[in-house]
Scaffold this active site. Sequence first.
Site, PDB file in Angstrom:
ATOM      1  N   ASP A 119       0.857  -1.183   0.000  1.00 52.83           N
ATOM      2  CA  ASP A 119       0.000   0.000   0.000  1.00 52.83           C
ATOM      3  C   ASP A 119       0.890   1.229   0.000  1.00 52.83           C
ATOM      4  O   ASP A 119       1.941   1.255   0.665  1.00 52.83           O
ATOM      5  CB  ASP A 119      -0.921   0.044   1.218  1.00 52.83           C
ATOM      6  CG  ASP A 119      -1.919   1.203   1.121  1.00 52.83           C
ATOM      7  OD1 ASP A 119      -2.908   1.059   0.373  1.00 52.83           O
ATOM      8  OD2 ASP A 119      -1.682   2.244   1.757  1.00 52.83           O
ATOM      9  N   GLU A 145       0.846   5.667   0.156  1.00 52.18           N
ATOM     10  CA  GLU A 145       0.156   6.940   0.337  1.00 52.18           C
ATOM     11  C   GLU A 145       0.929   7.963  -0.464  1.00 52.18           C
ATOM     12  O   GLU A 145       2.171   7.967  -0.452  1.00 52.18           O
ATOM     13  CB  GLU A 145       0.079   7.327   1.810  1.00 52.18           C
ATOM     14  CG  GLU A 145      -0.676   6.323   2.680  1.00 52.18           C
ATOM     15  CD  GLU A 145      -2.124   6.111   2.278  1.00 52.18           C
ATOM     16  OE1 GLU A 145      -2.712   7.031   1.652  1.00 52.18           O
ATOM     17  OE2 GLU A 145      -2.676   5.043   2.577  1.00 52.18           O
ATOM     18  N   HIS A 158      -5.852   4.959   5.851  1.00 50.00           N
ATOM     19  CA  HIS A 158      -5.022   5.858   5.044  1.00 50.00           C
ATOM     20  C   HIS A 158      -3.626   6.044   5.638  1.00 50.00           C
ATOM     21  O   HIS A 158      -2.930   6.989   5.296  1.00 50.00           O
ATOM     22  CB  HIS A 158      -5.712   7.208   4.821  1.00 50.00           C
ATOM     23  CG  HIS A 158      -7.119   7.068   4.337  1.00 50.00           C
ATOM     24  ND1 HIS A 158      -7.434   6.322   3.213  1.00 50.00           N
ATOM     25  CD2 HIS A 158      -8.290   7.538   4.829  1.00 50.00           C
ATOM     26  CE1 HIS A 158      -8.743   6.357   3.039  1.00 50.00           C
ATOM     27  NE2 HIS A 158      -9.276   7.073   4.006  1.00 50.00           N
ATOM     28  N   ASP A 194      -3.353   0.088   6.295  1.00 50.30           N
ATOM     29  CA  ASP A 194      -4.085  -0.388   5.125  1.00 50.30           C
ATOM     30  C   ASP A 194      -3.441  -1.637   4.530  1.00 50.30           C
ATOM     31  O   ASP A 194      -4.140  -2.544   4.052  1.00 50.30           O
ATOM     32  CB  ASP A 194      -4.177   0.707   4.064  1.00 50.30           C
ATOM     33  CG  ASP A 194      -5.160   1.811   4.449  1.00 50.30           C
ATOM     34  OD1 ASP A 194      -5.793   1.698   5.516  1.00 50.30           O
ATOM     35  OD2 ASP A 194      -5.294   2.772   3.679  1.00 50.30           O
TER      36      ASP A 194
END
Length: 224
Positions: free
Chosen positions: A36, A38, A194, A199
């Site tokens: 994941d 961001e 987030h 996540d």
Amino acid sequence: MSEFDFDGEEQDATPSGKTKSPLAYRFRGFLPVVIDVETGGFNAATDALLEIAATTINMDEDGLVYPDHTSFFRIEPFEGANIEQAALEFTGIKLDHPLRQAVTEEHALTEIFKQIRKAVKSAGCKRAVLVGHNAFFDLGFLNAAVERTQIKRNPFHPFSCFDTATLGGLAYGQTVLAKACSAAGIDFDGREAHSARYDTEKTADLFCTIVNRWREMGGWPPVE
């Protein structure tokens, strides 16, 4: 075999002669690794990579998969990177926080890839395959960062991936991570969402739950 020829017939052993594990047989010699990211926006070519986490998948003696080891890094935006204020508000990332302890893209990817290559070798696999929620997004940012840093020996398949948004829609009729986790009986705290680490770990839980449920329904027999 060329660098991108990943669809040939698999052998019963790795090039080193080590017999493949049941996990390697389960996914045709590929090790699932949940990723994941961001970011500072939606464009992998121009927008900053701000966080990345990776969770390797393992298999127990009963043939059930489970999340294994998680690596996590906060990333310094690359030079000239675009960062949308709306993206920072969405993720809650504070770039100037004194405890952020961000590292370069090169450092983060080097360390993560080191762990992944170790896991791939341990499982008797030949390569990693990215698992993500809306996986094309994570794979796009990963590949863009690899290209920027010119890191060699990327352990991931360059374009194939497993998408838990699709799997969640199939298994539970839910494509949003929080709702798919809820349907699967996995705790999900929206206040922690987030964050790349959170996540990633929840996506790993969801992926393993779906794979194991399929096996228990008779969808994948154990290796003889």
